[in-house]
Design a protein around this motif. Structure first.
Motif, PDB file in Angstrom:
ATOM      1  N   SER A  78       0.807  -1.219   0.000  1.00 20.29           N
ATOM      2  CA  SER A  78       0.000   0.000   0.000  1.00 20.29           C
ATOM      3  C   SER A  78       0.841   1.270   0.000  1.00 20.29           C
ATOM      4  CB  SER A  78      -0.977  -0.001   1.187  1.00 20.29           C
ATOM      5  OG  SER A  78      -0.304  -0.257   2.388  1.00 20.29           O
ATOM      6  N   HIS A  79       2.180   1.137   0.091  1.00 22.52           N
ATOM      7  CA  HIS A  79       3.017   2.329  -0.094  1.00 22.52           C
ATOM      8  C   HIS A  79       2.886   2.771  -1.541  1.00 22.52           C
ATOM      9  CE1 HIS A  79       5.020   2.680   3.747  1.00 22.52           C
ATOM     10  NE2 HIS A  79       5.119   1.375   3.778  1.00 22.52           N
ATOM     11  N   PHE A  80       2.755   4.080  -1.725  1.00 16.41           N
ATOM     12  CA  PHE A  80       2.462   4.545  -3.083  1.00 16.41           C
ATOM     13  C   PHE A  80       3.679   4.437  -3.984  1.00 16.41           C
ATOM     14  CE2 PHE A  80      -0.660   6.722  -0.423  1.00 16.41           C
ATOM     15  CZ  PHE A  80      -1.783   6.174  -0.992  1.00 16.41           C
ATOM     16  N   VAL A  81       3.483   3.784  -5.101  1.00 18.10           N
ATOM     17  CA  VAL A  81       4.531   3.728  -6.109  1.00 18.10           C
ATOM     18  C   VAL A  81       4.002   4.409  -7.355  1.00 18.10           C
ATOM     19  CG1 VAL A  81       5.609   1.614  -5.320  1.00 18.10           C
ATOM     20  CG2 VAL A  81       3.733   1.490  -6.919  1.00 18.10           C
ATOM     21  N   VAL A  82       4.920   4.812  -8.191  1.00 16.12           N
ATOM     22  CA  VAL A  82       4.534   5.546  -9.373  1.00 16.12           C
ATOM     23  C   VAL A  82       4.874   4.728 -10.598  1.00 16.12           C
ATOM     24  CG1 VAL A  82       4.970   7.602 -10.684  1.00 16.12           C
ATOM     25  CG2 VAL A  82       4.835   7.704  -8.222  1.00 16.12           C
ATOM     26  N   ARG A  84      -3.154   5.576 -17.048  1.00 17.30           N
ATOM     27  CA  ARG A  84      -3.184   6.276 -18.341  1.00 17.30           C
ATOM     28  C   ARG A  84      -4.546   6.153 -19.025  1.00 17.30           C
ATOM     29  NH1 ARG A  84      -0.475   1.283 -19.751  1.00 17.30           N
ATOM     30  NH2 ARG A  84       1.201   1.559 -18.277  1.00 17.30           N
ATOM     31  N   PHE A 129      10.156   5.578   0.456  1.00 23.40           N
ATOM     32  CA  PHE A 129      11.477   4.970   0.602  1.00 23.40           C
ATOM     33  C   PHE A 129      12.488   5.655  -0.309  1.00 23.40           C
ATOM     34  CE2 PHE A 129       8.484   1.907   2.127  1.00 23.40           C
ATOM     35  CZ  PHE A 129       9.123   1.334   3.213  1.00 23.40           C
ATOM     36  N   LEU A 143      12.362  -6.752 -11.845  1.00 21.30           N
ATOM     37  CA  LEU A 143      12.367  -5.355 -11.411  1.00 21.30           C
ATOM     38  C   LEU A 143      11.870  -5.240  -9.970  1.00 21.30           C
ATOM     39  CD1 LEU A 143      12.873  -2.426 -12.291  1.00 21.30           C
ATOM     40  CD2 LEU A 143      10.450  -2.274 -12.807  1.00 21.30           C
ATOM     41  N   GLN A 144      10.854  -6.063  -9.648  1.00 21.52           N
ATOM     42  CA  GLN A 144      10.296  -6.035  -8.297  1.00 21.52           C
ATOM     43  C   GLN A 144      11.364  -6.424  -7.282  1.00 21.52           C
ATOM     44  OE1 GLN A 144       7.159  -4.886  -7.671  1.00 21.52           O
ATOM     45  NE2 GLN A 144       7.995  -4.863  -5.584  1.00 21.52           N
ATOM     46  N   VAL A 147       5.735   4.854 -14.087  1.00 24.91           N
ATOM     47  CA  VAL A 147       6.063   5.586 -15.310  1.00 24.91           C
ATOM     48  C   VAL A 147       6.543   4.628 -16.387  1.00 24.91           C
ATOM     49  CG1 VAL A 147       6.488   7.907 -14.473  1.00 24.91           C
ATOM     50  CG2 VAL A 147       8.240   6.186 -14.189  1.00 24.91           C
ATOM     51  N   LEU A 148       6.880   3.392 -15.963  1.00 26.35           N
ATOM     52  CA  LEU A 148       7.345   2.421 -16.943  1.00 26.35           C
ATOM     53  C   LEU A 148       6.145   1.765 -17.602  1.00 26.35           C
ATOM     54  CD1 LEU A 148      10.137   0.715 -14.829  1.00 26.35           C
ATOM     55  CD2 LEU A 148      10.393   2.430 -16.610  1.00 26.35           C
ATOM     56  N   PRO A 149       6.297   1.348 -18.881  1.00 27.99           N
ATOM     57  CA  PRO A 149       5.204   0.633 -19.539  1.00 27.99           C
ATOM     58  C   PRO A 149       5.019  -0.753 -18.926  1.00 27.99           C
ATOM     59  CG  PRO A 149       7.168   0.657 -20.912  1.00 27.99           C
ATOM     60  CD  PRO A 149       7.459   1.537 -19.740  1.00 27.99           C
ATOM     61  N   ASP A 150       3.954  -1.433 -19.291  1.00 29.35           N
ATOM     62  CA  ASP A 150       3.733  -2.800 -18.807  1.00 29.35           C
ATOM     63  C   ASP A 150       4.864  -3.715 -19.254  1.00 29.35           C
ATOM     64  OD1 ASP A 150       1.433  -2.281 -17.464  1.00 29.35           O
ATOM     65  OD2 ASP A 150       0.147  -2.661 -19.202  1.00 29.35           O
ATOM     66  N   LEU A 151       5.392  -4.498 -18.321  1.00 28.23           N
ATOM     67  CA  LEU A 151       6.520  -5.365 -18.642  1.00 28.23           C
ATOM     68  C   LEU A 151       6.051  -6.815 -18.662  1.00 28.23           C
ATOM     69  CD1 LEU A 151       8.998  -3.724 -16.115  1.00 28.23           C
ATOM     70  CD2 LEU A 151       8.910  -3.331 -18.578  1.00 28.23           C
ATOM     71  N   VAL A 191      14.437  -1.261  -0.892  1.00 23.61           N
ATOM     72  CA  VAL A 191      13.666  -1.149   0.347  1.00 23.61           C
ATOM     73  C   VAL A 191      14.396  -1.884   1.469  1.00 23.61           C
ATOM     74  CG1 VAL A 191      11.443  -1.588   1.462  1.00 23.61           C
ATOM     75  CG2 VAL A 191      11.510  -0.945  -0.949  1.00 23.61           C
ATOM     76  N   ASP A 215       9.122  -8.147 -15.009  1.00 28.00           N
ATOM     77  CA  ASP A 215       8.424  -7.449 -13.939  1.00 28.00           C
ATOM     78  C   ASP A 215       8.867  -7.979 -12.578  1.00 28.00           C
ATOM     79  OD1 ASP A 215       6.233  -5.466 -13.618  1.00 28.00           O
ATOM     80  OD2 ASP A 215       5.381  -7.094 -12.411  1.00 28.00           O
ATOM     81  N   VAL A 250       0.635   5.302   5.626  1.00 31.86           N
ATOM     82  CA  VAL A 250       1.559   5.325   4.478  1.00 31.86           C
ATOM     83  C   VAL A 250       1.758   6.757   3.989  1.00 31.86           C
ATOM     84  CG1 VAL A 250       1.228   2.948   3.700  1.00 31.86           C
ATOM     85  CG2 VAL A 250      -0.228   4.732   2.779  1.00 31.86           C
ATOM     86  N   PRO A 297       2.762  11.656 -12.937  1.00 40.69           N
ATOM     87  CA  PRO A 297       2.671  10.243 -12.564  1.00 40.69           C
ATOM     88  C   PRO A 297       2.184  10.012 -11.132  1.00 40.69           C
ATOM     89  CG  PRO A 297       4.952  10.966 -12.548  1.00 40.69           C
ATOM     90  CD  PRO A 297       4.160  12.099 -13.103  1.00 40.69           C
ATOM     91  N   TYR A 298       2.315  11.023 -10.248  1.00 42.09           N
ATOM     92  CA  TYR A 298       1.939  10.794  -8.857  1.00 42.09           C
ATOM     93  C   TYR A 298       0.712  11.622  -8.513  1.00 42.09           C
ATOM     94  CZ  TYR A 298       2.651   9.811  -3.916  1.00 42.09           C
ATOM     95  OH  TYR A 298       2.503   9.378  -2.633  1.00 42.09           O
ATOM     96  N   THR A 353      13.676  -3.499  -6.848  1.00 43.24           N
ATOM     97  CA  THR A 353      12.998  -2.499  -6.022  1.00 43.24           C
ATOM     98  C   THR A 353      13.034  -2.893  -4.547  1.00 43.24           C
ATOM     99  OG1 THR A 353      11.504  -2.166  -7.851  1.00 43.24           O
ATOM    100  CG2 THR A 353      10.837  -1.275  -5.746  1.00 43.24           C
ATOM    101  N   ARG A 385      10.285   2.321  -9.580  1.00 41.87           N
ATOM    102  CA  ARG A 385       9.093   1.907  -8.825  1.00 41.87           C
ATOM    103  C   ARG A 385       9.386   1.605  -7.359  1.00 41.87           C
ATOM    104  NH1 ARG A 385       6.062  -2.010 -12.938  1.00 41.87           N
ATOM    105  NH2 ARG A 385       7.212  -3.540 -11.727  1.00 41.87           N
ATOM    106  N   VAL A 386      10.444   2.199  -6.807  1.00 38.87           N
ATOM    107  CA  VAL A 386      10.616   2.140  -5.356  1.00 38.87           C
ATOM    108  C   VAL A 386       9.535   3.053  -4.775  1.00 38.87           C
ATOM    109  CG1 VAL A 386      12.141   2.717  -3.431  1.00 38.87           C
ATOM    110  CG2 VAL A 386      13.091   1.758  -5.529  1.00 38.87           C
ATOM    111  N   PRO A 387       8.814   2.606  -3.729  1.00 41.06           N
ATOM    112  CA  PRO A 387       7.789   3.474  -3.153  1.00 41.06           C
ATOM    113  C   PRO A 387       8.358   4.856  -2.824  1.00 41.06           C
ATOM    114  CG  PRO A 387       7.658   1.311  -2.167  1.00 41.06           C
ATOM    115  CD  PRO A 387       8.861   1.297  -3.079  1.00 41.06           C
ATOM    116  N   VAL A 388       7.569   5.882  -3.074  1.00 44.21           N
ATOM    117  CA  VAL A 388       8.051   7.258  -2.971  1.00 44.21           C
ATOM    118  C   VAL A 388       8.664   7.545  -1.592  1.00 44.21           C
ATOM    119  CG1 VAL A 388       7.381   9.674  -3.103  1.00 44.21           C
ATOM    120  CG2 VAL A 388       6.367   8.020  -4.649  1.00 44.21           C
TER     121      VAL A 388
END
Lengths: 160, 439
Positions: free
Chosen positions: A69-73, B399, B31, A87-88, A75-79, A95, A84, B286, B382-383, A91, B26-29
């Motif tokens: 539930s931490h907000f992520v953004v 999008r 963090f 990348l996770q 910007v990358l297209p679907d992988l 953390v 994916d 969060v 994006p955010y 990421t 895609r690291v949570p903002v």
């Protein structure tokens, strides 16, 4: 192991809900004491509510890692799924670094607060500072679970 | 002058560069902001990662921010306690016969909601559940439905009470009571712009209309909504009259909503109450965790005196109030694309404040420009939290609803321009009602 993590998760969620509920009490007392003579105007109400608040944030931040539930953004297209998952893992490694910082310097932070007591309620500050290393340790546990799941996808065992 | 290992320019590149790379990965903002602080904290001999703990602790150890969970809780309780249902009914009797009925109700409900809760994310979360599905079933476009729900949710932080105003007041020491009054007119103007947008959409796509409600239905639905609408007066009035602090007023809103649900509407169940607590804790923690790491980030920016380096340039441009207003709005709009509003206030509000002061802009005018711009940031990618929440409820990627959101933003931006050009729009109400707060 999964059961243990699920149990921890449920317990933390319950504690977080409890802090939200209890938070209402000291603030309410503060208002009541100003307008009525029913209770004395305790000076610790404000401090107590702040400390509960800190624990609420840290508990929520801890379970947020498992619930995603931490907000992520995005910007990358679907992988594709395996990329994916890769990348996770990357990421989550970042953390993890943050979690380890919380554990390592968090312990120093608690030591630093060991002999201090709070100004108004005279609570030992270590109880508050403890939230940081505790959060770090549980993050490491939750992230471990995520790594296992991620590597399974990479190895092609599941396709999430 | 302290000696830092990094010059302001280099430090800015390290801080913002690390943040942006992690952000894209895609690291949570929350963090990403915290991790971006680490290199400097380790390189600088005078600093240590312990600063990260000090700064996050200081950020969370704040009575002001307590308003965040309280306003989220108020919103959650309104939904499970029957308050929202009654406000929907009232909205329907008022605007149900306009073209695009359900979408108009969506906007009007956000106005009422905004008067009680001060949280846009709570508004987006609850109204997405109420409206998106229902609108699609009545033949509205999915992307239109998501977009109007998200953009109308931003009203919650513009129309008082408002979490952003409370935080702004805490960080930049501006009168929260005056900001509350100043937010009314801009909020209503933006709501009007949104309703006009819905009207145009409805005419083009032939969206459905409900039969006009009878006068009796209007009076009845207004009557049953009175106790709910009173919340707004208690909160805003209570703050203006000095009955309680803004944070306490948020707590009063919680208590009042519980009392309404239990004693007046009688719809609250224990299970609902527990779920509201969990939901509140989850969303507010969060969001607030991010405030902590953002504060550490902002502290480092100040340590390297990056804001001063940035503003030295700008202050030589010789801007007037209007030009400075547009500049400030632009900065907040851009920042709002990448950061949540509260961290943005903490980091950039304090950077821009000297600029606003140097051109002679009224602090309340500055606050409203900043808050409205940042509120728009809640729907810009994006955010854009509200847009992200609405899209998550509808289970589509962000999008998907982007085009309609951008179209709806145009009239809203025109309103922002009006607020910048005519400072009287925000300032007239506080001047009339509480001139002493403007000094």
């Amino acid at each position: 192991m999964k059961k243990l993590l699920d149990g921890t998760h449920r317990l933390l969620r319950w504690l977080m809900a409890a802090t939200v509920a209890i938070l209402i009490v000291p603030v309410t007392l503060q208002i009541i004491s100003r307008y009525t003579a029913l209770i004395p105007s305790w000076i610790w109400t404000e401090e107590l509510s702040r400390f509960l608040f800190i624990w609420m944030i840290m508990l929520g931040a801890v379970i947020g890692v498992r619930e995603g539930s931490h907000f992520v953004v995005d910007v990358l297209p679907d992988l594709p799924p395996r990329l994916d998952a890769f990348l996770q893992i990357v990421t989550d490694l970042f953390v993890l670094v943050f979690a380890l910082v919380f554990v390592w310097w968090g312990i120093a932070f608690v030591r630093f607060g060991w002999d201090q007591t709070s100004e108004l309620a005279e609570l030992p500050m270590a109880f508050i500072f403890m939230a940081w290393p505790v959060a770090g340790v549980i993050w490491v546990l939750f992230l471990g679970e995520a790594f296992v799941a991620g590597f399974r996808v990479l190895a092609g065992k599941t396709d999430r | 002058m302290m000696s830092a290992a990094l010059a302001p320019g280099a430090a800015a590149i390290v801080l913002f560069g690390t943040f942006l790379v992690l952000f894209v990965l895609r690291v949570p903002v929350a963090f990403a902001l915290g991790l971006a602080c680490l290199p400097s904290l380790i390189i600088e001999s005078r600093l240590s990662p312990l600063m990260l703990f000090n700064e996050t602790f200081k950020a969370y150890n704040s009575f002001i921010l307590l308003a965040v969970p309280f306003y989220l809780l108020t919103a959650n309780l309104m939904n499970v306690g029957g308050v929202t249902d009654r406000l929907v009914r009232l909205s329907r009797s008022m605007v149900g016969h306009f073209p695009g009925a359900l979408a108009q109700i969506n906007v009007l409900l956000s106005v009422f909601f905004a008067g009680i809760s001060g949280s846009s994310t709570a508004d987006a979360a609850s109204q997405s559940k109420i409206f998106i599905d229902a609108q699609v079933r009545e033949g509205y476009g999915l992307s239109f439905s998501i977009a109007i729900t998200a953009v109308s949710a931003v009203l919650a932080v513009i129309i008082p009470p408002s979490i952003l105003m409370i935080v702004w007041g805490g960080v930049i020491s501006t009168s929260i009571g005056a900001m509350y009054l100043a937010g009314f007119l801009p909020g209503l103007l933006i709501a009007a712009a949104q309703m006009a947008t819905v009207h145009v959409y409805a005419k083009i796509y032939h969206y459905p209309v409900y039969p006009r409600a009878t006068l009796k239905e209007f009076f009845y639905s207004a009557w049953i909504s009175v106790p709910a609408l009173l919340t707004a007066f208690i909160i805003v009035g209570g703050v203006l009259l000095g009955w309680f602090t803004p944070t306490e007023s948020a707590c009063v809103a919680v208590l009042y909503t519980i009392a309404l649900s239990v004693f007046v509407y009688r719809e609250m169940k224990l299970k609902n109450l527990y779920d509201s607590f969990v939901e509140t804790g989850r969303l507010s923690s969060v969001a607030l965790f991010c405030v902590g790491t953002a504060s550490a980030f902002g502290w480092l920016l100040a340590y390297y005196q990056i804001p001063r380096a940035l503003l030295d340039n700008v202050s030589t441009w010789g801007m007037g109030i209007t030009a400075a207003g547009f500049f400030i709005a632009l900065v907040f709009l851009v920042v709002g694309c990448f950061l949540d509003a509260i961290p943005a206030i903490i980091i950039f509000g304090t950077i821009l404040q000297p600029l606003a002061q140097s051109v002679g802009m009224h602090p309340i005018h500055f606050a409203i420009i900043g808050i409205v711009s940042l509120a728009f940031g809640l729907v810009t990618p994006p955010y854009g939290l509200c847009l992200m929440i609405s899209c998550a409820v509808a289970k589509v990627p962000v999008r998907f609803a982007l085009k309609d959101t951008m179209i709806m933003l145009v009239p809203m931006l025109l309103m922002l321009a009006a607020i910048i050009i005519w400072p009287d729009i925000p300032l007239i109400l506080p001047r009339l009602i509480a001139p002493e707060l403007l000094k």
